[in-house]
Write an enzyme that holds these catalytic residues in place. Structure first.
Site, PDB file in Angstrom:
ATOM      1  CG  ASP A 291     -10.797   3.155 -23.792  1.00  0.00           C
ATOM      2  OD1 ASP A 291     -11.270   2.723 -22.725  1.00  0.00           O
ATOM      3  OD2 ASP A 291      -9.842   2.612 -24.367  1.00  0.00           O
TER       4      ASP A 291
ATOM      5  CG  PHE B 149     -10.132   2.142 -34.551  1.00  0.00           C
ATOM      6  CD1 PHE B 149     -11.234   2.689 -33.903  1.00  0.00           C
ATOM      7  CD2 PHE B 149      -9.953   2.410 -35.897  1.00  0.00           C
ATOM      8  CE1 PHE B 149     -12.141   3.491 -34.587  1.00  0.00           C
ATOM      9  CE2 PHE B 149     -10.849   3.205 -36.595  1.00  0.00           C
ATOM     10  CZ  PHE B 149     -11.951   3.752 -35.933  1.00  0.00           C
ATOM     11  CG  ASP B 150      -7.569   0.835 -27.191  1.00  0.00           C
ATOM     12  OD1 ASP B 150      -6.648   0.015 -27.061  1.00  0.00           O
ATOM     13  OD2 ASP B 150      -8.451   1.018 -26.327  1.00  0.00           O
ATOM     14  CG  LEU B 151      -9.461  -5.037 -29.201  1.00  0.00           C
ATOM     15  CD1 LEU B 151     -10.425  -4.959 -30.364  1.00  0.00           C
ATOM     16  CD2 LEU B 151      -8.506  -6.217 -29.365  1.00  0.00           C
TER      17      LEU B 151
ATOM     18  CB  ILE C 155      -9.613   5.965 -32.575  1.00  0.00           C
ATOM     19  CG1 ILE C 155      -9.487   6.502 -34.004  1.00  0.00           C
ATOM     20  CG2 ILE C 155     -10.958   6.287 -31.955  1.00  0.00           C
ATOM     21  CD1 ILE C 155      -9.585   7.983 -34.130  1.00  0.00           C
TER      22      ILE C 155
END
Length: 237
Positions: free
Chosen positions: A186, A21-23, A184
């Site tokens: 954005d 995951f990105d943060l 994952i």
């Protein structure tokens, strides 16, 4: 579908063994802490502040690159602006941030499925650890991977950070196969970094990407809620 109903309706475990995951913009909404902090840091050094669209575009990529490329900060002032921004972020920004709706339950469900869940972010690793701890999310992740403390030496964008996460959890992938990892994020650099490592990327539409950015970058899927993300991860791309 209500959140509780979706969690109950998806009993099948995730098909991915390693989920990265990105943060900021993916797990956590900075709630203006990043853009407001950058604006304040620029003003404190008598530098012009870009418009809101440019400030939003600065969320995600390495801060040094954004300051030089998007805010046109002179090279001699970069370290000073970064230090001013970081001091303000640690003092107040971390606590203004909030997890996106449903994301903590999504991550917990994936971990309960047996997946190894980790963070891969452009944020300096020490600061990512601080943010996750402050938001009471750190316990959900097997590891956290980010930029070095000295941001001016960070090169290669998201690619080496994702590579470091894959190497850290190589035993998992040796058993399950490299195709069992997924990123994952954005922003387009999440997609590009994942694909450079041979890993698919699911884009999340609730972050800071401009319209069409994730699709143009080649995201393997784009989801609009944590519930939809869990459904995709359990069903496959």
């Amino acid at each position: 579908m209500a959140q509780t109903a979706l969690w109950q309706a998806c009993p099948v475990a995730s098909i991915y063994s390693l989920i990265l995951f990105d943060l900021d913009g993916t797990l956590v909404d900075p709630a203006g802490a990043i853009t407001g902090g950058i604006s304040a840091a620029l003003r404190s050094h008598d530098l012009p502040v870009p418009d809101d669209a440019v400030l939003d575009a600065m969320v995600g990529p390495p801060l040094v690159h954004s300051l030089t490329g998007l805010a046109a900060v002179p090279e001699p002032l970069i370290d000073h602006v970064v230090a001013t921004y970081r001091a303000g972020y640690v003092a107040t920004g971390i606590h203004r941030s909030r997890p996106y709706p449903g994301i903590a339950r999504c991550v917990q469900a994936l971990a309960d499925d047996g997946a190894v869940v980790a963070v891969a972010t452009q944020k300096p690793e020490w600061l990512a650890e601080e943010l996750l701890s402050a938001q009471r999310l750190r316990h959900l992740f097997a590891s956290v991977h980010g930029s070095p403390r000295n941001e001016s030496v960070a090169t290669g964008g998201k690619t080496p950070i994702i590579r470091a996460a894959l190497e850290r959890h190589a035993p998992v992938l040796e058993q399950a196969g490299p195709q069992q990892a997924v990123m994952i994020g954005d922003r387009s650099h999440d997609v590009e970094g994942a694909h450079a490592n041979g890993v698919p990327c699911i884009g999340v539409a609730w972050g800071f990407a401009a319209r069409g950015e994730l699709e143009d970058a080649g995201a393997d899927a784009v989801v609009h809620s944590a519930e939809e993300l869990l459904e995709v991860l359990r069903g496959g791309l």
